[in-house]
Enzyme design. Sequence first.
Site, PDB file in Angstrom:
ATOM      1  N   PRO A 193     -54.261 -11.751 -19.830  1.00 13.67           N
ATOM      2  CA  PRO A 193     -54.153 -12.964 -20.643  1.00 13.67           C
ATOM      3  C   PRO A 193     -52.901 -13.783 -20.387  1.00 13.67           C
ATOM      4  CG  PRO A 193     -53.657 -11.025 -21.955  1.00 13.67           C
ATOM      5  CD  PRO A 193     -54.184 -10.529 -20.639  1.00 13.67           C
TER       6      PRO A 193
ATOM      7  N   HIS B 287     -49.317  -3.500 -23.579  1.00 15.73           N
ATOM      8  CA  HIS B 287     -48.520  -2.883 -24.628  1.00 15.73           C
ATOM      9  C   HIS B 287     -49.333  -2.202 -25.724  1.00 15.73           C
ATOM     10  CE1 HIS B 287     -45.464  -4.996 -22.471  1.00 15.73           C
ATOM     11  NE2 HIS B 287     -45.916  -6.185 -22.824  1.00 15.73           N
TER      12      HIS B 287
ATOM     13  N   GLU C  53     -49.508  -0.821 -11.576  1.00 11.67           N
ATOM     14  CA  GLU C  53     -49.148  -1.718 -12.688  1.00 11.67           C
ATOM     15  C   GLU C  53     -47.985  -2.594 -12.237  1.00 11.67           C
ATOM     16  OE1 GLU C  53     -47.918   0.416 -16.209  1.00 11.67           O
ATOM     17  OE2 GLU C  53     -47.087  -1.391 -17.137  1.00 11.67           O
TER      18      GLU C  53
ATOM     19  N   LEU D 125     -44.174  -9.422 -13.706  1.00 16.17           N
ATOM     20  CA  LEU D 125     -43.250 -10.410 -13.142  1.00 16.17           C
ATOM     21  C   LEU D 125     -41.854 -10.191 -13.694  1.00 16.17           C
ATOM     22  CD1 LEU D 125     -45.792 -13.222 -13.793  1.00 16.17           C
ATOM     23  CD2 LEU D 125     -44.889 -12.765 -11.510  1.00 16.17           C
ATOM     24  N   SER D 126     -41.786 -10.073 -15.014  1.00 14.08           N
ATOM     25  CA  SER D 126     -40.504  -9.847 -15.687  1.00 14.08           C
ATOM     26  C   SER D 126     -40.248  -8.343 -15.763  1.00 14.08           C
ATOM     27  CB  SER D 126     -40.542 -10.449 -17.098  1.00 14.08           C
ATOM     28  OG  SER D 126     -41.467  -9.735 -17.908  1.00 14.08           O
TER      29      SER D 126
HETATM   30  C1  DQA Z   1     -45.899  -9.573 -18.233  1.00 13.79           C
HETATM   31  C2  DQA Z   1     -45.023  -8.982 -19.349  1.00 13.79           C
HETATM   32  C3  DQA Z   1     -45.802  -8.880 -20.634  1.00 13.79           C
HETATM   33  O1  DQA Z   1     -44.968  -8.374 -21.669  1.00 13.79           O
HETATM   34  C4  DQA Z   1     -46.298 -10.249 -21.075  1.00 13.79           C
HETATM   35  O2  DQA Z   1     -47.087 -10.141 -22.231  1.00 13.79           O
HETATM   36  C5  DQA Z   1     -47.024 -10.971 -19.996  1.00 13.79           C
HETATM   37  C6  DQA Z   1     -46.501 -10.898 -18.633  1.00 13.79           C
HETATM   38  C7  DQA Z   1     -45.087  -9.817 -16.938  1.00 13.79           C
HETATM   39  O3  DQA Z   1     -45.717 -10.016 -15.911  1.00 13.79           O
HETATM   40  O4  DQA Z   1     -43.856  -9.846 -16.966  1.00 13.79           O
HETATM   41  O5  DQA Z   1     -47.987 -11.682 -20.237  1.00 13.79           O
HETATM   42  O6  DQA Z   1     -46.927  -8.646 -17.931  1.00 13.79           O
END
Ligand code: DQA
Length: 147
Positions: A12, A80, A101, A104-105
């Site tokens: 999402p 999560h 898994e 990005l962050s």
């Molecule tokens: C994410 C980190 C998740 O916490 C967040 O809800 C995202 C992006 C990331 O790629 O850093 O939608 O998965």
Amino acid sequence: MNTATVLVLNGPNLGRLGTREPDVYGSGTLDDLRSLLADDAPELTVDVRQTDDEATLLGWLHEAADSGDPVILNAGAWTHYSYALRDAVALVTKSGGTVIEVHLSNPHAREEFRHTSVISAVASGVIAGFGFGSYRLALAHIRRIGR
Ligand code: DQA
């Protein structure tokens, strides 16, 4: 190398990359990611998909369980709390498939609720914090080991 297709599955809000919180997620779009990965692995079909519908993502993981195609998965916020997603990832990995898994962050450097991943324990591995580099590292691993 016996891998023909790699599934890159995004959950999402990841369809909004480029304009969504660029300070956190960067300014590249999903199309930019698609070209980067295609350039990285010209011998493979890199199938980049995104959905805001959890059932669709579960269906794609079931497809991977049947095909054996390796998966790079950014499940966004579902990471999560979705036990259904966890079960679908386990279904792939426990039958010998690969699910990496990616994020990005770096969720561990962010809000507390992002510190928990319900999928990490059943994923093949986890790469986070490198922007599109997280996906590229995952793809490099798949290319190196062939699955
Ligand atoms: C994410 C980190 C998740 O916490 C967040 O809800 C995202 C992006 C990331 O790629 O850093 O939608 O998965």
